[in-house]
Design an enzyme around this catalytic site. Structure first.
Site, PDB file in Angstrom:
ATOM      1  N   ASP A 134       4.617   0.567  12.133  1.00 25.73           N
ATOM      2  CA  ASP A 134       3.413  -0.061  11.565  1.00 25.73           C
ATOM      3  C   ASP A 134       3.252  -1.524  11.984  1.00 25.73           C
ATOM      4  O   ASP A 134       2.263  -2.162  11.620  1.00 25.73           O
ATOM      5  CB  ASP A 134       3.432   0.037  10.026  1.00 25.73           C
ATOM      6  N   LYS A 187       0.839  -1.209   0.000  1.00 26.50           N
ATOM      7  CA  LYS A 187       0.000   0.000   0.000  1.00 26.50           C
ATOM      8  C   LYS A 187       0.875   1.260   0.000  1.00 26.50           C
ATOM      9  O   LYS A 187       0.673   2.158  -0.814  1.00 26.50           O
ATOM     10  CB  LYS A 187      -0.892   0.007   1.257  1.00 26.50           C
ATOM     11  N   ASN A 188       1.851   1.292   0.910  1.00 27.25           N
ATOM     12  CA  ASN A 188       2.605   2.537   1.078  1.00 27.25           C
ATOM     13  C   ASN A 188       3.626   2.779  -0.029  1.00 27.25           C
ATOM     14  O   ASN A 188       4.187   3.874  -0.133  1.00 27.25           O
ATOM     15  CB  ASN A 188       3.264   2.579   2.458  1.00 27.25           C
ATOM     16  N   CYS A 210      -5.492  12.937  13.195  1.00 26.98           N
ATOM     17  CA  CYS A 210      -5.143  11.539  12.956  1.00 26.98           C
ATOM     18  C   CYS A 210      -5.081  10.829  14.301  1.00 26.98           C
ATOM     19  O   CYS A 210      -4.444  11.344  15.226  1.00 26.98           O
ATOM     20  CB  CYS A 210      -3.790  11.462  12.256  1.00 26.98           C
ATOM     21  N   ARG A 255      -8.678  -0.289   4.776  1.00 24.56           N
ATOM     22  CA  ARG A 255      -7.816   0.738   4.183  1.00 24.56           C
ATOM     23  C   ARG A 255      -6.482   0.138   3.745  1.00 24.56           C
ATOM     24  O   ARG A 255      -5.855   0.640   2.807  1.00 24.56           O
ATOM     25  CB  ARG A 255      -7.526   1.851   5.205  1.00 24.56           C
TER      26      ARG A 255
HETATM   27  N1  EPU Z   1       7.070  14.339  10.932  1.00 19.66           N
HETATM   28  C1  EPU Z   1       7.353  15.644  11.199  1.00 19.66           C
HETATM   29  N2  EPU Z   1       7.228  16.559  10.187  1.00 19.66           N
HETATM   30  C2  EPU Z   1       6.845  16.198   8.921  1.00 19.66           C
HETATM   31  C3  EPU Z   1       6.564  14.855   8.667  1.00 19.66           C
HETATM   32  C4  EPU Z   1       6.692  13.938   9.687  1.00 19.66           C
HETATM   33  O1  EPU Z   1       7.703  15.998  12.314  1.00 19.66           O
HETATM   34  O2  EPU Z   1       6.762  17.073   8.054  1.00 19.66           O
HETATM   35  C5  EPU Z   1       7.181  13.351  11.996  1.00 19.66           C
HETATM   36  C6  EPU Z   1       5.881  12.586  12.253  1.00 19.66           C
HETATM   37  O3  EPU Z   1       5.036  13.279  13.144  1.00 19.66           O
HETATM   38  C7  EPU Z   1       6.377  11.279  12.805  1.00 19.66           C
HETATM   39  C8  EPU Z   1       7.680  11.058  12.047  1.00 19.66           C
HETATM   40  O4  EPU Z   1       8.084  12.346  11.567  1.00 19.66           O
HETATM   41  O5  EPU Z   1       6.687  11.412  14.160  1.00 19.66           O
HETATM   42  C9  EPU Z   1       7.590  10.119  10.876  1.00 19.66           C
HETATM   43  O6  EPU Z   1       6.515  10.497  10.014  1.00 19.66           O
HETATM   44  P1  EPU Z   1       6.543  10.246   8.457  1.00 19.66           P
HETATM   45  O7  EPU Z   1       6.379  11.531   7.751  1.00 19.66           O
HETATM   46  O8  EPU Z   1       7.717   9.408   8.110  1.00 19.66           O
HETATM   47  O9  EPU Z   1       5.204   9.407   8.248  1.00 19.66           O
HETATM   48  P2  EPU Z   1       4.319   9.446   6.950  1.00 19.66           P
HETATM   49  O10 EPU Z   1       5.170   9.607   5.782  1.00 19.66           O
HETATM   50  O11 EPU Z   1       3.191  10.380   7.161  1.00 19.66           O
HETATM   51  C10 EPU Z   1       4.458   6.880   6.455  1.00 19.66           C
HETATM   52  C11 EPU Z   1       3.462   5.757   6.324  1.00 19.66           C
HETATM   53  C12 EPU Z   1       2.876   5.421   7.675  1.00 19.66           C
HETATM   54  C13 EPU Z   1       4.029   5.027   8.618  1.00 19.66           C
HETATM   55  C14 EPU Z   1       5.068   6.168   8.683  1.00 19.66           C
HETATM   56  C15 EPU Z   1       6.288   5.824   9.503  1.00 19.66           C
HETATM   57  C16 EPU Z   1       2.620   6.070   4.094  1.00 19.66           C
HETATM   58  C17 EPU Z   1       1.493   6.419   3.217  1.00 19.66           C
HETATM   59  N3  EPU Z   1       2.415   6.161   5.396  1.00 19.66           N
HETATM   60  O12 EPU Z   1       3.704   7.976   6.976  1.00 19.66           O
HETATM   61  O13 EPU Z   1       2.041   4.288   7.482  1.00 19.66           O
HETATM   62  O14 EPU Z   1       3.538   4.781   9.894  1.00 19.66           O
HETATM   63  O15 EPU Z   1       5.499   6.493   7.335  1.00 19.66           O
HETATM   64  O16 EPU Z   1       6.941   4.725   8.977  1.00 19.66           O
HETATM   65  O17 EPU Z   1       3.679   5.696   3.618  1.00 19.66           O
HETATM   66  C18 EPU Z   1       0.218   2.850   7.926  1.00 19.66           C
HETATM   67  O18 EPU Z   1       0.434   2.313   6.827  1.00 19.66           O
HETATM   68  O19 EPU Z   1      -0.555   2.374   8.793  1.00 19.66           O
HETATM   69  C19 EPU Z   1       0.896   4.118   8.226  1.00 19.66           C
HETATM   70  C20 EPU Z   1       0.443   4.961   9.156  1.00 19.66           C
END
Ligand code: EPU
Length: 423
Positions: A309, A22-23, A117, A401
Site C-alpha cells: 500500500d 481505514k483497514n 479490482c 475512499r
Molecule cells: N490472496 C489469495 N487468496 C485469498 C486472499 C488473498 O491468494 O483468499 C492473495 C491476494 O491475491 C494477494 C495476497 O494474497 O496476492 C494478499 O492479499 P490479502 O488477502 O492479504 O489482501 P486483502 O486482505 O484483500 C488488505 C488490505 C489492502 C492491502 C492488502 C495487502 C484491507 C481492507 N485491505 O487486503 O489494502 O493492500 O491487505 O496488505 O485491509 C488499500 O488499503 O489500498 C488496500 C488495497
C-alpha cells in the site's frame, strides 16, 4: 466528479495529524455484528469506505450512528438479516469481512462476491478454506457467496496461498473462531497492525485470543461477546504517505498520531532514500531531507516488510532520485496502474512483469492525469507536489475512499492543492 489541481514547487512545513486506520476500522466495524449490546468505536476516519461499511451494517440490522464527536456507535437490532448486497460490496472489497461474523453469530450469510479490482486478481479462496475448516458450508450462487454454519468447531488451519497469508482472510477466520466451539489455531496468520487491532478489540469484547501480533493465533471459543469501547490505531499508510510528501518536496514536517513501530519497513527504505525521521514524542515524529534523493531497490512484503500500500507513493519519490531503482511487487504483481500516469508527468519508469525499473529524472512536469485506485491516486498527488506547473488529477473519488481530507491536510502544510468540481 471532483478533481484536484496541484501546483508543484511549494515547500511544506508545520504539523499534520494522522487519522484512524481505514483497514483497521473496517473489520472492527464488521466485528460489531458479533456483540451483544452497544459498541463505541473512536478514531474511525470519515471516509467513503467507512460509509459503505456503515451502510452494509444497516442492511444487516445493525443500528450505526456517527456521533457529533466522531465516535461511531453500533448496536445489533435485527439478527434476521444476512445479505450484504452487490450494490454496496462492488464498491469495496473489505465488505467480505462481514462473512465470518455473520456465519458465527447468525449461522447464515449471503455476501456478494466482490468482482474485479484494478490492482489485480484478488481471490477469496483462503477465506473459504478457513471458514469451511471451521464447519461452514459455502456455495456460490448468482454472484453471491452463500453460507450456512449450524455449528462452528475449532480447528488447526494453515492459511497459506500462492502469495502467503491473507489480511482480511485472517480477520474473517479470527472473527468466526471467537464463537466457535473449542480451540482454533490459525497458522501463518497475517500479523499486520490492523489484524492486531481487530484482535485487541475482540479481546475487549470477551474473546480469548493468544498470539496477537504473531503468525500463530490461538483462539478459544466463547459463548458470547459483549459490546465495548475501542480506539482505532493511527493509519500507518496515511502516515507513510505524508513521510513521502516530505521526501518528494524536501521539506521538514511534523507528523502527529503516528505509530513509528508500525512503519519500520517504510522507515528503513525512506532513510536509504536520504530522508531523516526523528521520533520527537510518544506518537510524534519529525521528517526532513537535506540531501538529494538516492535510488533504492525494494520488494513489497507482508508486515513488517515494505507494504504494497506504499509502493506507488515511494515510486513517485524514486522517480526524482539520482539513479536507477527497482521496485518488485510481490503481493499484487499487477499493481502498477500509476506507472503510465507518472510517466505522463515526465517520470522514466519501465514495467517488466512484477518489476518496475525507475530511472530518476531531474524534474517532473504537471499534466492532466487519471487516478485509477486509492494508492495510485496518492502517488499522483505526491508527484504533483514536486512537479513544475499544475497537475490535474481526475477521478479523486478513489483517494476519498482512503484518505481523510488529504487536500485540507496538505494545504495546511503549505501545498498548493485545490478540489474542484469536474464539469
Ligand atoms: N490472496 C489469495 N487468496 C485469498 C486472499 C488473498 O491468494 O483468499 C492473495 C491476494 O491475491 C494477494 C495476497 O494474497 O496476492 C494478499 O492479499 P490479502 O488477502 O492479504 O489482501 P486483502 O486482505 O484483500 C488488505 C488490505 C489492502 C492491502 C492488502 C495487502 C484491507 C481492507 N485491505 O487486503 O489494502 O493492500 O491487505 O496488505 O485491509 C488499500 O488499503 O489500498 C488496500 C488495497
Amino acid at each position: 466528479m471532483d478533481k484536484f489541481l496541484v501546483t508543484g514547487g511549494q515547500k511544506l512545513s508545520g504539523e499534520v495529524t494522522i487519522s484512524g486506520s481505514k483497514n483497521a476500522a473496517l473489520p472492527i466495524l464488521a466485528a460489531t455484528i458479533l456483540a451483544e449490546g452497544k459498541n463505541v468505536i473512536k478514531s474511525v476516519p470519515d471516509l467513503r469506505d467507512v460509509t459503505t461499511m456503515m451502510q452494509i451494517l444497516r442492511e444487516l440490522g445493525v443500528k450505526v450512528t456517527r456521533q457529533s464527536n466522531g465516535d461511531i456507535e453500533t448496536e445489533v437490532q435485527d439478527e434476521s438479516k444476512s445479505t450484504a448486497p452487490y450494490e454496496l460490496v462492488k464498491t469495496m472489497r473489505a465488505s467480505i469481512c462481514v462473512l465470518g461474523p455473520l456465519l458465527a453469530k447468525r449461522k447464515t450469510a449471503r455476501v456478494s462476491l466482490p468482482g474485479g479490482c484494478v490492482i489485480g486478481v484478488r481471490p477469496i479462496d483462503l477465506h473459504r478454506k478457513g471458514l469451511t475448516a471451521l464447519g461452514a458450508e459455502l456455495a456460490e450462487e448468482h454472484g453471491y457467496i452463500v453460507g450456512k454454519a449450524a455449528k462452528l468447531t475449532g480447528r488447526e488451519i494453515f492459511l497459506g496461498g500462492a502469495f502467503g497469508s491473507s489480511v482480511t482472510g485472517t480477520t474473517n477466520i479470527l472473527m468466526a473462531a471467537t464463537l466457535a466451539e473449542g480451540q482454533t489455531i490459525i497458522e501463518n496468520a497475517a500479523c499486520e497492525p490492523e489484524v492486531q487491532d481487530l484482535a485487541n478489540f475482540l479481546a475487549k469484547m470477551g474473546a480469548k485470543i493468544n498470539g496477537i501480533g504473531t503468525h500463530r493465533l490461538i483462539i478459544d471459543g466463547v459463548k458470547s461477546l459483549k459490546g465495548t469501547t475501542h480506539t482505532v490505531i493511527p493509519d500507518r499508510i496515511e502516515a507513510g504517505t505524508f513521510i513521502m510528501a516530505s521526501a518528494i518536496t524536501g521539506s521538514q514536517i511534523t507528523i502527529k498520531n503516528c505509530r513509528l513501530e508500525h512503519l519500520s519497513g517504510v522507515i528503513d527504505k525512506t532513510k536509504e532514500v536520504g530522508v531523516s525521521i526523528v521520533k520527537t514524542g510518544e506518537h510524534t515524529c519529525q521528517i526532513y531531507r537535506t540531501q538529494d534523493l538516492k535510488p533504492v531497490d525494494i520488494s513489497t512484503l507482508p508486515y513488517p516488510g515494505f507494504p504494497t500500500d506504499m509502493q506507488a507513493q515511494l515510486m513517485a519519490v524514486l522517480s526524482l532520485a539520482n539513479g536507477i531503482s527497482v521496485v518488485t511487487e510481490k503481493i499484487y504483481p499487477d499493481r502498477f496502474m500509476h506507472v503510465a500516469e507518472l510517466n505522463r508527468l515526465g517520470a522514466h519508469i519501465r514495467k517488466e512483469g512484477p518489476y518496475a525499473i525507475i530511472s530518476g529524472v531531474k524534474k517532473l512536469s504537471g499534466a492532466p492525469v487519471m487516478a485509477s485506485d486509492l494508492r495510485a491516486s496518492a502517488a499522483l498527488v505526491l508527484a504533483g507536489l514536486a512537479a513544475e506547473g499544475t497537475t490535474e488529477i481526475q477521478r479523486v473519488y478513489h483517494i476519498d475512499r482512503g484518505y481523510e481530507q488529504i487536500e485540507k491536510k496538505l494545504k495546511k502544510l503549505g501545498a498548493d492543492i485545490k478540489r474542484v468540481k469536474d464539469v
